[in-house]
Design an enzyme around this catalytic site. Structure first.
Site, PDB file in Angstrom:
ATOM      1  N   GLU A  79      -4.599  -5.251  -6.826  1.00 35.54           N
ATOM      2  CA  GLU A  79      -5.829  -5.696  -6.180  1.00 35.54           C
ATOM      3  C   GLU A  79      -6.968  -5.686  -7.201  1.00 35.54           C
ATOM      4  OE1 GLU A  79      -7.657  -2.623  -3.456  1.00 35.54           O
ATOM      5  OE2 GLU A  79      -5.592  -1.917  -3.392  1.00 35.54           O
ATOM      6  N   CYS A 111      -3.289  -1.792  -1.414  1.00 37.53           N
ATOM      7  CA  CYS A 111      -2.388  -0.862  -2.096  1.00 37.53           C
ATOM      8  C   CYS A 111      -0.917  -1.086  -1.760  1.00 37.53           C
ATOM      9  CB  CYS A 111      -2.770   0.573  -1.752  1.00 37.53           C
ATOM     10  SG  CYS A 111      -4.441   1.021  -2.255  1.00 37.53           S
ATOM     11  N   HIS A 233       1.805   7.346  -0.079  1.00 37.63           N
ATOM     12  CA  HIS A 233       0.709   6.699  -0.808  1.00 37.63           C
ATOM     13  C   HIS A 233      -0.429   7.710  -0.897  1.00 37.63           C
ATOM     14  CE1 HIS A 233      -2.449   4.025  -1.991  1.00 37.63           C
ATOM     15  NE2 HIS A 233      -3.058   4.115  -0.825  1.00 37.63           N
TER      16      HIS A 233
END
Length: 387
Positions: A79, A111, A233
């Site tokens: 990103e 993400c 994550h």
């Protein structure tokens, strides 16, 4: 046919700021950052490191160990894209001197980008078992100086080689996915820094985790106790800790202790690198593999989340001898050899990185010999050099 992760390489720039120093500079209790957020250090990218150069450097960590002639696909998840049209994967492919026949493209969903690429690569290898795929997640997380999100910044890249008969992890078929169109985090084209509703984003992350984790267990007929570990994550490590606490609600003491210990093992690299967006889950996975004391056959759950929002839960089994494909000492050295910045130095570098370099002005890097860097723009074309 067994398909999965055969190699893992990571890279982070050669500078960092300490969270205690940052807390003092912001008139905050250091424990707010160290415990409340769960971060120790934050890697800082100067103007000569971008998503592409970090992606090249992460892949160089293993490129000489593999048969490069078998690579048939290169996917770049980010990103922090450097061009509105041209894929970052093409710059990487050129630097690595891969065959022109290699497919190369870029994917984006906050993400989630590296996970999206991994799923595409897995399908590719199942159809082309004699070929391999390189999947890269590379990003610089920027929220701004003295903002609420400042402590959750960072920079780095993780590169995966996906193959049949992998030597690190065998990916299991199936997944649980969940997505909604929401605004918890985004970065408009006109902005160099991200926009985020931190509390809302954390709640969405946790809600999506509960949904995908419970759905995955239902699909597979699994219980929480069946997992040796779960990797998350980790935009900041406290967020993953909150999810892990949800995962272990109501489980037996042995499962509770095992999954808490594995989480502690998985967060070490992220706590010292910071937020690397697309690569964060896989940096957590690498930390788990290096510190978690796993054994062959262990089942690992993986939770991927990308704001906006997309989440996915899937699993993999540890391959016997996986330790032989890791280089923990070199991974630790990459962190230990970074230069500590004072807060004023960090602020100066951060501000300089928000300004596009002038055309036809060459940049020089202080990175270690053999590492790639962004050398500036020549006639509107980005230039990458090796130190």
């Amino acid at each position: 046919m067994k398909v999965g992760i055969d190699q893992i390489g990571y890279f982070t720039p050669n500078k960092y700021v300490d969270m205690v120093d940052l807390a003092h500079a912001r008139n905050q209790d250091p424990n707010k950052f160290l415990i409340g957020i769960g971060q120790k250090k934050m890697s800082v990218a100067d103007p000569t490191q971008d998503a592409v150069s970090m992606g090249i450097n992460a892949t160089l960590r293993y490129i000489d160990k593999i048969d490069q002639s078998k690579v048939g696909l290169l996917i770049f998840g980010t990103e922090s894209s450097v061009d509105q049209s041209k894929s970052g994967s093409l710059f990487v492919k050129s630097a690595l001197k891969l065959d022109p026949a290699v497919r190369a493209f870029e994917v984006k969903e906050a993400c989630f980008g590296l996970t999206a690429g991994l799923m595409i690569a897995q399908d590719f290898v199942r159809l082309h078992p004699d070929q391999t795929a390189i999947v890269i997640g590379s990003d610089i997380a920027r929220y701004g100086i003295n903002t609420a999100g400042e402590v959750t910044q960072g920079a780095g890249s993780v590169s995966l080689l996906v193959s049949s008969n992998p030597r690190i992890l065998e990916l299991n078929e199936g997944h649980s996915a969940y997505s909604e169109d929401i605004n918890d985090f985004w970065r408009p084209n006109y902005s160099k820094t991200a926009k985020v509703d931190g509390k809302y984003s954390t709640q969405v992350y946790l809600d999506f985790f509960k949904h995908t984790f419970s759905d995955y267990k239902r699909q597979k007929g699994l219980e929480t106790k069946d997992f040796a570990a779960i990797a998350y994550h980790l935009p900041f490590t406290k967020m993953g800790l909150k999810a892990n606490r949800l995962a272990i609600e109501g489980v037996d003491e042995e499962t509770n202790a095992r999954l808490m210990d594995s989480f502690t093992a998985s967060k070490e690299l992220n706590a010292n690198v910071g937020n690397i967006y697309t690569g964060s889950l896989y940096l957590s996975l690498l930390s788990l593999l290096e510190n978690g004391g796993l054994k062959a056959g262990d089942l690992i759950g993986l939770f991927s989340y990308g704001s906006g929002a997309m989440a996915e839960f899937y699993s993999a089994n540890v391959v016997e001898g996986y330790e032989n494909e890791l280089d923990k000492a070199a991974d630790e050295a990459l962190l230990d050899k970074r230069r500590k910045l004072s807060v004023p130095e960090y602020e100066k570098i951060f501000s300089a990185s928000l300004v596009d370099p002038q055309n036809n002005v060459e940049l020089t890097s202080d990175e270690k010999k053999g590492r790639y860097y962004f050398a500036g723009i020549c006639d509107d074309i980005r230039q990458y050099r090796v130190k």
